[in-house]
Design a protein around this motif. Structure first.
Motif, PDB file in Angstrom:
ATOM      1  N   THR A  27      42.480  -4.902  62.039  1.00  0.00           N
ATOM      2  CA  THR A  27      42.520  -3.643  62.786  1.00  0.00           C
ATOM      3  C   THR A  27      41.186  -3.313  63.453  1.00  0.00           C
ATOM      4  N   THR A  28      40.280  -4.278  63.504  1.00  0.00           N
ATOM      5  CA  THR A  28      38.995  -4.035  64.150  1.00  0.00           C
ATOM      6  C   THR A  28      39.207  -3.681  65.624  1.00  0.00           C
ATOM      7  N   ASP A  29      38.242  -2.977  66.210  1.00  0.00           N
ATOM      8  CA  ASP A  29      38.373  -2.521  67.595  1.00  0.00           C
ATOM      9  C   ASP A  29      38.529  -3.662  68.595  1.00  0.00           C
ATOM     10  N   GLU A  30      38.052  -4.855  68.237  1.00  0.00           N
ATOM     11  CA  GLU A  30      38.167  -5.988  69.155  1.00  0.00           C
ATOM     12  C   GLU A  30      39.600  -6.500  69.284  1.00  0.00           C
ATOM     13  N   GLU A  32      43.223  -5.908  70.245  1.00  0.00           N
ATOM     14  CA  GLU A  32      43.969  -4.969  71.076  1.00  0.00           C
ATOM     15  C   GLU A  32      45.416  -5.428  71.217  1.00  0.00           C
ATOM     16  N   GLU A  35      49.918  -4.224  66.510  1.00  0.00           N
ATOM     17  CA  GLU A  35      50.217  -3.230  65.480  1.00  0.00           C
ATOM     18  C   GLU A  35      50.219  -3.943  64.134  1.00  0.00           C
TER      19      GLU A  35
END
Length: 150
Positions: A27-30, A32, A35
């Motif tokens: 779930t890291t920001d990288e 995308e 889900e």
């Protein structure tokens, strides 16, 4: 949006730490467009597997085998998902106080039967997870999730 299903059995603090790091990596920001769905092995269903695009499996090694909970998961989903999930990416993490080889062998046999594609080397930990093994779990979660990015 792609969906990563994390199926886990976390009966110990060590397994919980490994699970949390795998989720953090996935779930890291990288990452995308992916889900992340988390399901306990005893609660995950064939519908969950069919709705997912990839899988991350977590289990303790109990008496040289995967946990009964993960085995129950595979028993419940194998035939309903056999033809519909071919080629989907997966990997796993396994914690044991002794050997993890039997658990890895069993997971490998079942996922081979399902024709899933292993996209990262499993993370195996013997004894209490240290910072290196927890970092490896983070990387594992990120790698499997990244494989689902469009």
């Amino acid at each position: 949006m792609a969906r990563l299903l994390i199926v886990h059995h976390t009966p110990s603090p060590g397994m919980q730490a490994m699970f949390e790091q795998a989720v953090a990596g996935a779930t890291t920001d990288e990452i995308e467009g992916v889900e992340v769905i988390r399901k306990a092995a005893l609660a995950a269903t064939a519908a969950d597997v069919l709705e997912a695009d990839g899988y991350l499996l977590g289990t303790p090694a109990n008496l040289g085998y995967m946990s009964g909970a993960l085995k129950h998961f595979f028993d419940a989903v194998y035939y309903p998902c056999l033809d519909s999930t071919t080629g989907r990416p997966f990997s796993c993490y396994v914690h044991g106080n002794e050997g993890t080889e039997g658990a890895l062998r069993a997971i490998g046999s079942i996922t081979t039967g399902l024709s899933w594609k292993q996209v990262a080397e499993p993370v195996t930990v013997s004894g209490q997870p240290d910072s290196d093994s927890l970092s490896a779990c983070w990387e594992l979660g990120a790698t499997v999730a990244a494989n689902l990015m469009g």
